[in-house]
Each structure stands twice: as C-alpha cells, then as structure tokens.
Design a protein around this motif. Structure first.
Motif, mmCIF file in Angstrom:
data_model
loop_
_atom_site.group_PDB
_atom_site.id
_atom_site.type_symbol
_atom_site.label_atom_id
_atom_site.label_comp_id
_atom_site.label_asym_id
_atom_site.label_seq_id
_atom_site.Cartn_x
_atom_site.Cartn_y
_atom_site.Cartn_z
ATOM 1 N N VAL A 95 0.815 -1.207 0.000
ATOM 2 C CA VAL A 95 0.000 0.000 0.000
ATOM 3 C C VAL A 95 0.855 1.266 0.000
ATOM 4 N N GLY A 96 1.990 1.219 -0.682
ATOM 5 C CA GLY A 96 2.790 2.418 -0.901
ATOM 6 C C GLY A 96 3.262 3.123 0.344
ATOM 7 N N SER A 97 3.427 2.405 1.439
ATOM 8 C CA SER A 97 3.702 3.036 2.725
ATOM 9 C C SER A 97 5.152 3.482 2.852
ATOM 10 N N SER A 98 5.343 4.603 3.522
ATOM 11 C CA SER A 98 6.698 5.095 3.795
ATOM 12 C C SER A 98 7.473 4.133 4.689
ATOM 13 N N GLU A 99 6.756 3.287 5.441
ATOM 14 C CA GLU A 99 7.408 2.309 6.320
ATOM 15 C C GLU A 99 8.346 1.378 5.567
ATOM 16 N N PHE A 100 8.069 1.146 4.270
ATOM 17 C CA PHE A 100 8.774 0.103 3.540
ATOM 18 C C PHE A 100 9.817 0.637 2.562
ATOM 19 N N VAL A 136 7.302 6.397 -12.469
ATOM 20 C CA VAL A 136 5.912 6.839 -12.545
ATOM 21 C C VAL A 136 5.149 6.140 -11.419
ATOM 22 N N LEU A 137 3.983 6.649 -11.110
ATOM 23 C CA LEU A 137 3.167 6.089 -10.043
ATOM 24 C C LEU A 137 2.459 4.820 -10.507
ATOM 25 N N GLY A 138 2.517 3.780 -9.664
ATOM 26 C CA GLY A 138 1.688 2.603 -9.856
ATOM 27 C C GLY A 138 0.477 2.654 -8.953
ATOM 28 N N ASN A 139 -0.462 1.758 -9.162
ATOM 29 C CA ASN A 139 -1.662 1.760 -8.335
ATOM 30 C C ASN A 139 -1.332 1.518 -6.864
ATOM 31 N N SER A 246 -1.077 6.997 -15.077
ATOM 32 C CA SER A 246 -2.261 6.328 -15.632
ATOM 33 C C SER A 246 -3.312 6.026 -14.572
ATOM 34 N N ASN A 247 -2.994 6.235 -13.301
ATOM 35 C CA ASN A 247 -3.965 6.013 -12.236
ATOM 36 C C ASN A 247 -5.114 7.010 -12.266
ATOM 37 N N THR A 248 -4.961 8.083 -13.037
ATOM 38 C CA THR A 248 -6.006 9.108 -13.055
ATOM 39 C C THR A 248 -6.771 9.158 -14.381
ATOM 40 N N GLY A 352 12.378 10.842 -32.111
ATOM 41 C CA GLY A 352 11.624 9.700 -31.606
ATOM 42 C C GLY A 352 10.871 10.050 -30.340
ATOM 43 N N ARG A 353 9.927 9.183 -29.981
ATOM 44 C CA ARG A 353 9.067 9.440 -28.829
ATOM 45 C C ARG A 353 8.819 8.144 -28.070
ATOM 46 N N VAL A 354 8.958 8.213 -26.745
ATOM 47 C CA VAL A 354 8.743 7.065 -25.865
ATOM 48 C C VAL A 354 7.752 7.470 -24.777
ATOM 49 N N LEU A 355 6.716 6.665 -24.577
ATOM 50 C CA LEU A 355 5.793 6.860 -23.460
ATOM 51 C C LEU A 355 6.077 5.793 -22.418
ATOM 52 N N TYR A 356 5.955 6.159 -21.136
ATOM 53 C CA TYR A 356 5.972 5.119 -20.110
ATOM 54 C C TYR A 356 4.993 5.477 -18.995
ATOM 55 N N PHE A 357 4.224 4.470 -18.610
ATOM 56 C CA PHE A 357 3.209 4.611 -17.568
ATOM 57 C C PHE A 357 2.875 3.220 -17.051
ATOM 58 N N HIS A 358 2.038 3.128 -16.033
ATOM 59 C CA HIS A 358 1.914 1.874 -15.298
ATOM 60 C C HIS A 358 1.008 0.839 -15.971
#
Length: 518
Positions: A95-100, A136-139, A246-248, A352-358
């Motif tokens: 769950v994306g916690s700062s603890e880890f 990038v951000l994952g879910n 991509s989460n939004t 050239g063009r590169v996209l990256y997302f989750h």
C-alpha cells in the motif's frame, strides 16, 4: 477483509496538485513549466545512449532469496554505460507506505543513491540519486489501508496473526496516504516551502533550465534529483520521453442500470463474493506457514501471487459496481500529452518518442486483458493518439505516432506489437516490464493473439512473454529487467536487451535473452 483502498481519482489529482503547488501564481509569473525537466549529465546531446527499465519491484516480504536484490545485481554491470533508469510503477507494495521504503527500495537500489554505502542513514524523503531513477506512479503507490483494517484490526484479528500477516505481505500499519509517500520520495514538494521568499529562492536555484516551453526543473544527478510533477517529460539524445500517471485516467464506466446491466451486475457481485471467500482461504493457508523456513517461504510467495491477483480483480470489480458515480478522467493530463506530442512532431531536433506509464493497454498476462481498467486506458490513449494523428497529418510519413510504449502492472516481461487497430495506436511497439521483484504472473491460456470487439478483430500479438511457468518441482520464477540501447538515426532504432534472474529448484540462475531491435 478488504486489504487495500484505492482513493478517488479526483482526490489523487487534487492532493498531488497541492504537493507541487500546481500553477501557483509565483510559478506562473516566472514562466515555469511544471511538467518538464532537463537531465544535466553532459551526455544528453549524444544520439546514442542506453537506459535501464524495471517495474513492480517494491517487495520486501522474501526473507530469503530476495528477487529485487537479484535484479539489482543484473543491473550493476550496466550502470556506467546507462544514462538513467525508468521505473514503470509500483515502487512500494502493498500500500505504498513510507514504512517500507528502506527495505523495499533504498537497500535494493543503494548503488543508485548518494550515501548508498550506508542505506540505513538515508531517509526516504531525502533521497538523492547519483544515477537517475525516473519513476511513474503505480496503483499500489496510491493505495491506502481501509479504515476498518487500519484502526480496528487489533480487535478483529488475533494479535499474533495480525503481526504475521502484516510482516509476510508487506502491509504495515498505514498506507500511502493518497500517494503522499511517493510524492515525498520523488517529487519536488513545493508545499513544504512556507517561509517568506523561500519558494522564490528555491525556484531561482533549481528551475533555471530554459526550454521552448519555458523555464523548468534542472535534474542534477548527485545534487538535486527531484521530479517536477506526477507526469512529466524530458528530452534526451533527440528522444522525447513522456512519463504519465495512468492512475487518473483508468476509471471504467460503471455497469448500466438497464435490465441487461442489472443481470450482469448480479454476476459480477457473485464473482466478487467468491473471490472474497478465496482470499480468506489464502490467508488461512498463509497462517499455517513459517516464513523462516525456506520451503514455506516459497509457498508463501505462491499465495502472495494469488492474493495480489484477487485483490486487483476485486478493485476492478468495485469500480464497475459503483452506482450513480461520475466517471472522472484526468483530461488535463491527456490534453497535455496530446499537445506535447503534436509539438514534438513539429520540432526538428526530435527524432523519436517514448511513453511510459503503469497500466498496459495491451498485455497477455492471465488477468489483465479483460479488466475494465485496461479497456479504459486503451480507449483514452487511443483518443489522444487519434487527435495527434489528425493534427500532424502526413508529417509522420507512415511512422507510428510514438516509437515505443513501456508499462508495468502485469508482473511479467512482454513484447507486443499492435496490428492495424483502426486507430492511431496501430503498429506500435509495446513492452511490459513489470517482473522485477514482486510476485510473478503467468500468461493467459488463450495465447498470444489479442482480439477485440464482437467481430474478434486481431489488434495485437505477443512476440515474447517471460513470466511464472511450470508447476511443482518444475516451477520457474524468472525476474526481469531491461537495458535499451538507442541508436543514432531517424527514426531511431532501439536494441532491447532483456536480462533474467530465475528462481528454479531453490537456486538462482542468471541469463540474458537474445537482444532484438525495434
């Protein structure tokens, strides 16, 4: 028992905007582009360069044989030759916690960090990269713990079992706080600058790179390595890279309230209930295992795979079951992407063009293709690319709108290419790099061809899939990462070099897959 809670898209957007002081009058007055960075490494003009790719890494639950550190070992021989590393999301599980962050990110990738020889001394919100990592951000980087689980779990589960579950499944005591941990780890959180004149001084020091879209953040390896926003772009070696959140824009349409829709709703509810029962069975089975025993630890990994798959499917189902919910799409980000791609095509120095997302729009991993979120991502990206194609007309001269798309989310390595989809995402190269540390997934039984619509039109074909395979003593867990060599020329060629560290019969085996050029 609900393990994760996915914040509403509107909340994700507003919270992230607050953290970077999005479009603050001081920032606007200075003509600063908050979606762009310049990577200052004195090599950015070289048309031939290399970069690394990892994704879905952030696990620390393995007591023995941590795959993330094994993948880091694969990367080390390529650090000197590579300009940066892209991360396709899910930096921290569950769950994306700062603890880890210490165990699940700082320790495994300490060679990338200033002071990495003493990782315990590095605070997650004070990291500086000696070698750039551009994520990038994952879910999972947005997930929270449900209030019931976070606040009342001590009264609903025996203490011993609760502590064991949190330790074995990377849960911890709190979630990401709607992406706050990721923001503090990687973004330039201007919200913290509250003293008079502090923001002006910070901007004068770090937002001095001049580009055709205004001044922007200067990313200086070893000195200042923050990102300007949750989505951003940078140019390197004549290639425009676009990092998306991509989460939004993955919110699916809810099931309709028509009679046909209600019948489908009942089916979906029944499926969710079955999955909830299966989840409880997995937790019961996990409770009987001793993670300090290497054999049990491998069984625990298998259960972790099943649990994470089920939890993702349940989140997808709940998005569809929402009644009277307004579908929220991050149109500001999508409009930005469309406009920047159009500008990129009208810039002579860009080749050239590169996209990256989750979230991958195309994938043959066992659970993803039919998920509602996958369809939402594919439709919205198509709309953007269609708009770009219409605006640039004959300028591409038969080339696809983008040369390469990199994704994570599906815990595997996969190379696909779209066919003629009827849209501007035709004939594009897609690579899923999401098998770099967390639980690996299998390929779907239907095989390599992806069909779409009632007419079952072929829209993509998988040419390489590396994921969990085999059973019992023949089970293989191949964890993966990429080195991509960009060659000179227009259009550019990308040499894809996959590297594997495979857990098989209680041993690690390292090998490289034959490189291929796209």
């Amino acid at each position: 028992m609900k393990l994760v809670s996915d914040p509403a898209i509107a909340d994700k957007i507003s919270r992230m905007n607050e953290r970077v002081r999005w479009q603050d009058p001081v920032i606007q007055r200075r003509g600063i582009d908050q979606t762009r960075l310049v990577l200052e490494d004195r090599r950015a003009d070289n048309p031939e360069f290399s970069f690394l790719v990892i994704g879905d890494t952030g696990t620390g639950s393995h007591r023995y044989n941590n795959p993330q550190r094994e993948v880091a070992g694969l990367l080390q021989p390529h650090l000197a030759d590579s300009s940066f590393m892209l991360h396709t999301g899910d930096v921290i599980y569950l769950v994306g916690s700062s603890e880890f962050y210490l165990d699940n990110f700082i320790k495994p990738y300490r060679e990338f960090l200033v002071g990495g020889e003493n990782p315990k001394a590095i605070a997650y919100d004070r990291m500086t990269f000696s070698r750039p990592i551009l994520p990038v951000l994952g879910n999972h980087d947005y997930y929270n713990l449900p209030l019931l689980f976070g606040a009342l779990s001590l009264t609903t589960l025996p203490v011993r079992r609760l502590l064991k579950f949190r330790r074995d499944f990377d849960v911890g005591w709190h979630g990401s706080k709607q992406g706050d941990a990721y923001a503090r780890a990687f973004l330039d959180c201007l919200k913290a600058l509250k003293l008079p004149g502090e923001l002006d001084r910070h901007l004068s020091k770090h937002y001095t790179a001049k580009t055709d879209t205004g001044y922007c953040l200067r990313y200086e390896p070893g000195h200042f390595t923050r990102l300007p926003n949750r989505y951003y772009t940078f140019r390197y070696g004549g290639i425009d890279f676009f990092a998306l959140d991509s989460n939004t824009f993955n919110d699916p349409l809810p099931i309709s309230t028509t009679p046909e829709g209600e019948a489908r709703r009942q089916q979906v509810v029944q499926r969710r209930d079955r999955l909830e029962q299966e989840k409880l069975q997995i937790l019961d089975a996990a409770d009987k295992l001793n993670p300090d025993n290497p054999d049990d630890a491998e069984q625990l990994d298998d259960l972790q795979v099943k649990l994470s798959q089920i939890e993702e499917i349940i989140v997808d189902i709940e998005k569809q079951l929402a009644i009277n919910k307004a579908v929220v799409t991050d149109t500001e980000q999508l409009d930005w992407l469309q406009q920047r791609l159009i500008e990129s095509w009208h810039t002579d120095e860009v080749r050239g063009r590169v996209l990256y997302f989750h979230h991958p729009p195309y994938v043959t991993e066992a659970t993803k293709w039919h998920q509602a979120q996958t369809l939402a991502i594919r439709d919205r990206l198509r709309s953007v690319l269609n708009g770009v194609a219409e605006a640039v007309g004959s300028l591409p001269q038969g080339r696809p709108i983008v040369d390469l798309v990199l994704n994570g989310h599906a815990h595997c390595l996969e190379y696909l290419k779209t066919t003629d989809t009827g849209h501007a995402d035709s004939n594009i190269n897609w690579i899923v790099c999401g098998g770099s540390g967390y639980s690996l997934r299998r390929q779907r039984e239907e095989g390599t061809d992806l069909m779409e619509g009632e007419e079952e039109k072929l829209v993509a074909r998988s040419h390489l899939f590396v994921g969990r395979n085999g059973y019992a003593t023949e089970k293989r867990r191949p964890y993966t990462c990429l080195r991509i060599d960009v060659q000179d020329g227009c259009p550019p060629k990308f040499v894809i070099r996959p590297f594997v560290t495979e857990r098989y019969q209680k041993r690690w085996h390292r090998y490289a897959i034959e490189p291929f050029t796209i």
